[in-house]
Write a protein that holds these residues in place. Sequence first.
Motif, PDB file in Angstrom:
ATOM      1  N   ASP A  62      20.411 -12.472  -9.329  1.00 54.41           N
ATOM      2  CA  ASP A  62      20.671 -11.046  -9.466  1.00 54.41           C
ATOM      3  C   ASP A  62      22.035 -10.870 -10.129  1.00 54.41           C
ATOM      4  OD1 ASP A  62      21.186  -8.340  -9.195  1.00 54.41           O
ATOM      5  OD2 ASP A  62      20.247  -8.199  -7.223  1.00 54.41           O
ATOM      6  N   PRO A  63      22.087 -10.279 -11.319  1.00 54.81           N
ATOM      7  CA  PRO A  63      23.382 -10.160 -12.018  1.00 54.81           C
ATOM      8  C   PRO A  63      24.343  -9.201 -11.336  1.00 54.81           C
ATOM      9  CG  PRO A  63      21.676  -8.948 -13.200  1.00 54.81           C
ATOM     10  CD  PRO A  63      20.984  -9.696 -12.097  1.00 54.81           C
ATOM     11  N   TYR A  64      23.869  -8.390 -10.405  1.00 54.90           N
ATOM     12  CA  TYR A  64      24.719  -7.381  -9.783  1.00 54.90           C
ATOM     13  C   TYR A  64      25.116  -7.728  -8.353  1.00 54.90           C
ATOM     14  CZ  TYR A  64      22.930  -4.726 -13.746  1.00 54.90           C
ATOM     15  OH  TYR A  64      22.580  -4.319 -15.009  1.00 54.90           O
ATOM     16  N   ARG A  65      24.531  -8.790  -7.786  1.00 55.63           N
ATOM     17  CA  ARG A  65      24.824  -9.133  -6.383  1.00 55.63           C
ATOM     18  C   ARG A  65      24.959 -10.643  -6.261  1.00 55.63           C
ATOM     19  NH1 ARG A  65      20.594  -6.225  -2.483  1.00 55.63           N
ATOM     20  NH2 ARG A  65      22.252  -6.663  -0.968  1.00 55.63           N
ATOM     21  N   ASP A  66      26.164 -11.097  -5.933  1.00 55.62           N
ATOM     22  CA  ASP A  66      26.393 -12.529  -5.762  1.00 55.62           C
ATOM     23  C   ASP A  66      25.564 -13.056  -4.595  1.00 55.62           C
ATOM     24  OD1 ASP A  66      28.163 -12.561  -7.846  1.00 55.62           O
ATOM     25  OD2 ASP A  66      29.950 -12.326  -6.574  1.00 55.62           O
ATOM     26  N   GLY A  67      25.013 -14.245  -4.758  1.00 53.68           N
ATOM     27  CA  GLY A  67      24.234 -14.872  -3.695  1.00 53.68           C
ATOM     28  C   GLY A  67      22.853 -14.279  -3.515  1.00 53.68           C
ATOM     29  N   HIS A  68      22.428 -13.430  -4.446  1.00 56.74           N
ATOM     30  CA  HIS A  68      21.099 -12.826  -4.382  1.00 56.74           C
ATOM     31  C   HIS A  68      20.276 -13.250  -5.604  1.00 56.74           C
ATOM     32  CE1 HIS A  68      22.900 -10.398  -1.264  1.00 56.74           C
ATOM     33  NE2 HIS A  68      21.741  -9.809  -1.029  1.00 56.74           N
ATOM     34  N   TRP A  69      18.968 -13.296  -5.394  1.00 62.85           N
ATOM     35  CA  TRP A  69      18.030 -13.594  -6.484  1.00 62.85           C
ATOM     36  C   TRP A  69      17.005 -12.471  -6.573  1.00 62.85           C
ATOM     37  CZ3 TRP A  69      17.109 -18.411  -9.321  1.00 62.85           C
ATOM     38  CH2 TRP A  69      18.154 -19.331  -9.193  1.00 62.85           C
ATOM     39  N   LEU A  70      16.606 -12.165  -7.805  1.00 61.47           N
ATOM     40  CA  LEU A  70      15.547 -11.182  -8.036  1.00 61.47           C
ATOM     41  C   LEU A  70      14.211 -11.921  -8.077  1.00 61.47           C
ATOM     42  CD1 LEU A  70      17.179  -8.974 -10.834  1.00 61.47           C
ATOM     43  CD2 LEU A  70      16.732  -8.307  -8.448  1.00 61.47           C
ATOM     44  N   LEU A  71      13.366 -11.611  -7.116  1.00 65.64           N
ATOM     45  CA  LEU A  71      12.076 -12.292  -6.990  1.00 65.64           C
ATOM     46  C   LEU A  71      10.950 -11.308  -7.286  1.00 65.64           C
ATOM     47  CD1 LEU A  71      12.686 -14.273  -3.668  1.00 65.64           C
ATOM     48  CD2 LEU A  71      13.270 -14.928  -6.025  1.00 65.64           C
ATOM     49  N   ARG A  72      10.025 -11.726  -8.141  1.00 61.04           N
ATOM     50  CA  ARG A  72       8.871 -10.896  -8.450  1.00 61.04           C
ATOM     51  C   ARG A  72       7.607 -11.740  -8.384  1.00 61.04           C
ATOM     52  NH1 ARG A  72       7.075  -7.714 -13.994  1.00 61.04           N
ATOM     53  NH2 ARG A  72       5.457  -6.463 -13.000  1.00 61.04           N
ATOM     54  N   ALA A  73       6.637 -11.274  -7.614  1.00 58.83           N
ATOM     55  CA  ALA A  73       5.375 -11.990  -7.475  1.00 58.83           C
ATOM     56  C   ALA A  73       4.435 -11.645  -8.618  1.00 58.83           C
ATOM     57  CB  ALA A  73       4.720 -11.636  -6.141  1.00 58.83           C
ATOM     58  N   GLY A  74       3.580 -12.585  -8.957  1.00 60.51           N
ATOM     59  CA  GLY A  74       2.547 -12.368  -9.959  1.00 60.51           C
ATOM     60  C   GLY A  74       1.198 -12.208  -9.295  1.00 60.51           C
ATOM     61  N   SER A  75       0.210 -12.977  -9.757  1.00 54.00           N
ATOM     62  CA  SER A  75      -1.148 -12.855  -9.227  1.00 54.00           C
ATOM     63  C   SER A  75      -1.427 -13.829  -8.091  1.00 54.00           C
ATOM     64  CB  SER A  75      -2.170 -13.076 -10.349  1.00 54.00           C
ATOM     65  OG  SER A  75      -2.046 -14.383 -10.882  1.00 54.00           O
ATOM     66  N   LEU A  76      -0.465 -14.695  -7.756  1.00 48.11           N
ATOM     67  CA  LEU A  76      -0.656 -15.634  -6.646  1.00 48.11           C
ATOM     68  C   LEU A  76      -0.310 -14.945  -5.332  1.00 48.11           C
ATOM     69  CD1 LEU A  76       0.929 -18.888  -8.133  1.00 48.11           C
ATOM     70  CD2 LEU A  76      -1.474 -18.224  -8.092  1.00 48.11           C
ATOM     71  N   VAL A  77      -1.204 -15.058  -4.353  1.00 49.84           N
ATOM     72  CA  VAL A  77      -0.957 -14.474  -3.034  1.00 49.84           C
ATOM     73  C   VAL A  77      -1.132 -15.552  -1.973  1.00 49.84           C
ATOM     74  CG1 VAL A  77      -1.759 -12.208  -3.804  1.00 49.84           C
ATOM     75  CG2 VAL A  77      -3.366 -13.746  -2.671  1.00 49.84           C
ATOM     76  N   GLY A  78      -0.432 -15.398  -0.862  1.00 53.54           N
ATOM     77  CA  GLY A  78      -0.494 -16.378   0.214  1.00 53.54           C
ATOM     78  C   GLY A  78       0.880 -16.592   0.805  1.00 53.54           C
ATOM     79  N   ALA A  79       1.211 -17.840   1.109  1.00 55.35           N
ATOM     80  CA  ALA A  79       2.504 -18.138   1.734  1.00 55.35           C
ATOM     81  C   ALA A  79       2.922 -19.556   1.391  1.00 55.35           C
ATOM     82  CB  ALA A  79       2.412 -17.977   3.254  1.00 55.35           C
ATOM     83  N   VAL A  80       4.207 -19.744   1.184  1.00 54.68           N
ATOM     84  CA  VAL A  80       4.786 -21.077   1.008  1.00 54.68           C
ATOM     85  C   VAL A  80       6.023 -21.186   1.876  1.00 54.68           C
ATOM     86  CG1 VAL A  80       3.920 -21.595  -1.308  1.00 54.68           C
ATOM     87  CG2 VAL A  80       6.008 -20.273  -1.052  1.00 54.68           C
TER      88      VAL A  80
END
Length: 421
Positions: free
Chosen positions: A44-62
């Motif tokens: 995340d360019p605006y928040r240190d220590g943060h990542w921007l996560l976006r899901a696609g068509s895969l659903v479930g859990a890891v």
Amino acid sequence: MNPDGGPAADISLREHAPARSVPLDAATGRALAASGVLKSAVPDPYRDGHWLLRAGSLVGAVRIPGTGRALTVRIAPKTPVRRLFFLLGFSLDPAKAWRQGRDGTVDAGVYEDVVPALAHAVERQIDAALRQGVLQGYRRTEESALVVRGRIREAEQIRRHFGRTPPVEVVYDAYTADIPENRILRAAAETLLRLTGVPGPVRRRLAHQRVRLVDAEPLVRGHELPAWSPSRLNARYQPALRLAEALLAGSTPEHRPGELRLDGFLFDMNSLFEDFVTGALREAVREHGLSARLQDRHHLDTARLVRLRPDLVVYDADGRTPVAVVDAKYKTEAGGAHPNEDLYQMLAYCTALGLDEGHLVYAAGRADCRVHEVRGTAGPGGRGIRLYQHALEMDAEPAALLTVFRTLATRVAGVNGRLGS
């Protein structure tokens, strides 16, 4: 606390939703970015220590074991969970799902999240498979023994123990529970037991099923699943095996980017939707004496250099004359319309196959069917190629969904002259 010693943490995302900023250490963020689990994972360019996560068509859990904490990423589908499992049931056994025409091919119970629902479904199927006892079969065994059993392996006996007996190198067929079917079911139970989010009652039942399958050797992580063949003897196992293989095929046990291992399962909604559309339509056209082929290979040009692979091509009873082409698109409308590229692709299919109409089936969109007549393609009858865009309402009841395919199959048969104009 989690088994790795740190506090457990969950990140909840939704399929194709806008990116979400979450606190992550750099190693975990890089692991997610390299894994292919998400559509995008960037700092995340605006928040240190943060990542921007976006899901696609895969659903479930890891689940990602780290040095400080165990992180579980859950991706919820846009489609209601009960419909996801209806789609899954079609992909596992289209003929049975078509005959039933309702929910129930995969029992998700009362759960509305993917992990609990799948854990419940797998456990119920395993329990049904084992209700008459654990299946046993013959397995070829080679070993060193103190007594002769089966047939002596002469070459190994001479190489290893020349002039000395015992032990004796023997080979025999052992009647055992350590067969591929039981190993697959045990692996499915263990995969789910490694995940957080499995309800306590379901977890206890899964642990019980694992104990019942204790004589089956655990699978080696990263290796291919053992092969099994449908037969009269394992008929009661087959529903459980299909579901277990779907789970294990979508599992991610060997992703190791950044020295982190991703453990879990994922379903590709693109594939599930395509399997549903093609499976349902194939069963529907059979009622009119037609046949259908999946991913049928064709070429656009006379030199056969440009390859085409429509999702489904419907053929007349002779199996050689194409009468319809269908493509499934797990897309929603953008700006009130579906992408024009889909129409161009369908036009290429119709041109190559010599058809005057093609059908696109979407997961969402306008309730009414859109028809586009292509300019400059009029045949002897004066009508140009027509491209149809159908949209399914995935919140609808299964019977209503299947009615769409019955209607489409009737139209295809009618165009072919079977039902009149």
